[in-house]
Scaffold this motif. Structure first.
Motif, PDB file in Angstrom:
ATOM      1  N   LEU A   1      42.276  50.722  40.320  1.00 57.01           N
ATOM      2  CA  LEU A   1      42.539  51.237  38.976  1.00 57.01           C
ATOM      3  C   LEU A   1      42.657  50.088  37.978  1.00 57.01           C
ATOM      4  CD1 LEU A   1      43.010  53.636  37.120  1.00 57.01           C
ATOM      5  CD2 LEU A   1      45.432  53.578  37.761  1.00 57.01           C
ATOM      6  N   TYR A   2      43.301  49.016  38.378  1.00 60.98           N
ATOM      7  CA  TYR A   2      43.385  47.817  37.537  1.00 60.98           C
ATOM      8  C   TYR A   2      41.987  47.320  37.183  1.00 60.98           C
ATOM      9  CZ  TYR A   2      43.735  42.788  36.628  1.00 60.98           C
ATOM     10  OH  TYR A   2      43.587  41.539  36.099  1.00 60.98           O
ATOM     11  N   GLN A   3      41.100  47.257  38.163  1.00 60.75           N
ATOM     12  CA  GLN A   3      39.741  46.771  37.922  1.00 60.75           C
ATOM     13  C   GLN A   3      38.940  47.712  37.031  1.00 60.75           C
ATOM     14  OE1 GLN A   3      38.242  46.009  41.881  1.00 60.75           O
ATOM     15  NE2 GLN A   3      39.514  44.181  42.111  1.00 60.75           N
ATOM     16  N   LEU A   4      39.234  49.009  37.098  1.00 59.85           N
ATOM     17  CA  LEU A   4      38.566  49.965  36.212  1.00 59.85           C
ATOM     18  C   LEU A   4      39.056  49.843  34.769  1.00 59.85           C
ATOM     19  CD1 LEU A   4      38.530  53.193  38.414  1.00 59.85           C
ATOM     20  CD2 LEU A   4      36.523  51.924  37.606  1.00 59.85           C
ATOM     21  N   LEU A   5      40.367  49.675  34.598  1.00 60.87           N
ATOM     22  CA  LEU A   5      40.944  49.613  33.252  1.00 60.87           C
ATOM     23  C   LEU A   5      40.803  48.244  32.605  1.00 60.87           C
ATOM     24  CD1 LEU A   5      44.172  51.717  33.818  1.00 60.87           C
ATOM     25  CD2 LEU A   5      42.158  52.360  32.473  1.00 60.87           C
ATOM     26  N   LEU A   6      40.740  47.200  33.414  1.00 61.63           N
ATOM     27  CA  LEU A   6      40.576  45.832  32.916  1.00 61.63           C
ATOM     28  C   LEU A   6      39.466  45.151  33.714  1.00 61.63           C
ATOM     29  CD1 LEU A   6      44.350  44.951  32.638  1.00 61.63           C
ATOM     30  CD2 LEU A   6      42.784  45.204  30.731  1.00 61.63           C
TER      31      LEU A   6
ATOM     32  N   LEU B   1      50.441  47.657  37.774  1.00 68.11           N
ATOM     33  CA  LEU B   1      49.103  47.546  38.364  1.00 68.11           C
ATOM     34  C   LEU B   1      48.984  46.246  39.148  1.00 68.11           C
ATOM     35  CD1 LEU B   1      46.866  48.790  35.424  1.00 68.11           C
ATOM     36  CD2 LEU B   1      47.426  50.014  37.535  1.00 68.11           C
ATOM     37  N   ILE B   2      48.389  46.338  40.304  1.00 68.03           N
ATOM     38  CA  ILE B   2      48.231  45.154  41.155  1.00 68.03           C
ATOM     39  C   ILE B   2      46.916  44.473  40.804  1.00 68.03           C
ATOM     40  CG2 ILE B   2      47.915  44.380  43.535  1.00 68.03           C
ATOM     41  CD1 ILE B   2      49.938  46.546  44.314  1.00 68.03           C
ATOM     42  N   THR B   3      47.006  43.189  40.458  1.00 63.31           N
ATOM     43  CA  THR B   3      45.826  42.423  40.054  1.00 63.31           C
ATOM     44  C   THR B   3      45.055  41.907  41.261  1.00 63.31           C
ATOM     45  OG1 THR B   3      47.133  40.399  39.866  1.00 63.31           O
ATOM     46  CG2 THR B   3      46.888  41.743  37.875  1.00 63.31           C
ATOM     47  N   HIS B   4      45.781  41.518  42.288  1.00 63.29           N
ATOM     48  CA  HIS B   4      45.157  41.038  43.525  1.00 63.29           C
ATOM     49  C   HIS B   4      46.241  40.892  44.595  1.00 63.29           C
ATOM     50  CE1 HIS B   4      46.678  37.324  41.718  1.00 63.29           C
ATOM     51  NE2 HIS B   4      46.661  36.797  42.935  1.00 63.29           N
ATOM     52  N   THR B   5      45.797  40.710  45.819  1.00 61.72           N
ATOM     53  CA  THR B   5      46.727  40.419  46.912  1.00 61.72           C
ATOM     54  C   THR B   5      46.333  39.079  47.532  1.00 61.72           C
ATOM     55  OG1 THR B   5      45.375  41.708  48.431  1.00 61.72           O
ATOM     56  CG2 THR B   5      47.257  42.823  47.476  1.00 61.72           C
TER      57      THR B   5
ATOM     58  N   HIS C   1      50.213  40.905  43.767  1.00 60.85           N
ATOM     59  CA  HIS C   1      50.557  40.297  42.475  1.00 60.85           C
ATOM     60  C   HIS C   1      50.337  41.364  41.404  1.00 60.85           C
ATOM     61  CE1 HIS C   1      51.247  36.071  43.510  1.00 60.85           C
ATOM     62  NE2 HIS C   1      50.481  36.363  44.543  1.00 60.85           N
ATOM     63  N   TYR C   2      51.362  41.556  40.597  1.00 61.66           N
ATOM     64  CA  TYR C   2      51.362  42.609  39.597  1.00 61.66           C
ATOM     65  C   TYR C   2      50.958  42.051  38.233  1.00 61.66           C
ATOM     66  CZ  TYR C   2      53.907  45.072  43.219  1.00 61.66           C
ATOM     67  OH  TYR C   2      54.265  45.661  44.406  1.00 61.66           O
ATOM     68  N   LEU C   3      50.447  42.940  37.380  1.00 65.75           N
ATOM     69  CA  LEU C   3      50.025  42.532  36.044  1.00 65.75           C
ATOM     70  C   LEU C   3      51.176  41.910  35.258  1.00 65.75           C
ATOM     71  CD1 LEU C   3      47.559  42.536  34.146  1.00 65.75           C
ATOM     72  CD2 LEU C   3      48.315  44.761  33.306  1.00 65.75           C
TER      73      LEU C   3
END
Length: 185
Positions: free
Chosen positions: A71-76, A106-110, A117-119
């Protein structure tokens, strides 16, 4: 142009989402910067995704890590994230179902160790109901910081009557009024 040239600081970006039936328009605004993106997320799809993410947060937290990053990748998307490189603060102006999404979660990456890691770890995030609200808030803040040219100190000698005097006068006035009414009737 006044908003992004005069109001935003160099480390601030404004993300304005306009959710429509079949797509979402995202404006990324920064000082000397304005970019528009079309995201393939309509209102129904967003509502479904956000309801699911909220359900995962509330009921199945361990699944959140794998469900949030897409979802993070879709929105940003990557092209948007490149414009946020110098930012420390994001002002999000959501519409429609996006009001229900906690962007900071939103999680940006792991990491390789599966640590999410959260936004919010990368940006300070604030929400605005409209883009022009930031300008109004900054104007109010600047007015509060302005010091008056001259200082004022005032003294007065007010004349207060005693409480007992006021009670007697009021009671007497009420009594006269009542007796005047009775005599007229």
């Amino acid at each position: 142009t006044a908003l992004h040239n005069e109001v935003l600081q160099p480390d601030e970006r404004l993300l304005i989402y306009s959710v429509m039936a079949h797509k979402t328009i995202l404006w990324v605004v920064g000082p000397q910067q304005l970019a528009i993106f079309t995201l393939p997320l309509g209102e129904d799809k967003l509502r479904e995704l956000i309801a699911y993410i909220r359900d995962v947060i509330i009921n199945r937290l361990p699944e959140f890590v794998e469900e949030s990053e897409p979802l993070y990748q879709l929105l940003l998307p990557e092209s948007v994230r490149l414009l946020l490189d110098q930012a420390h603060t994001l002002y999000v102006v959501p519409t429609g179902p996006l009001y229900m999404l906690p962007f900071e979660a939103l999680i940006t990456h792991t990491t390789e160790e599966n640590i999410p890691h959260y936004l919010v770890e990368k940006y300070s995030i604030s929400y605005l109901s409209s883009a022009s609200l930031l300008k109004i808030l900054r104007e109010v803040q600047s007015r509060r910081q302005i010091q008056p040219n001259k200082k004022l100190l005032a003294f007065a000698d007010p004349a207060y009557s005693s409480c007992q005097e006021n009670t007697t006068n009021r009671t007497g006035a009420r009594a006269r009024t009542a007796s005047q009414i009775r005599t007229k009737a």
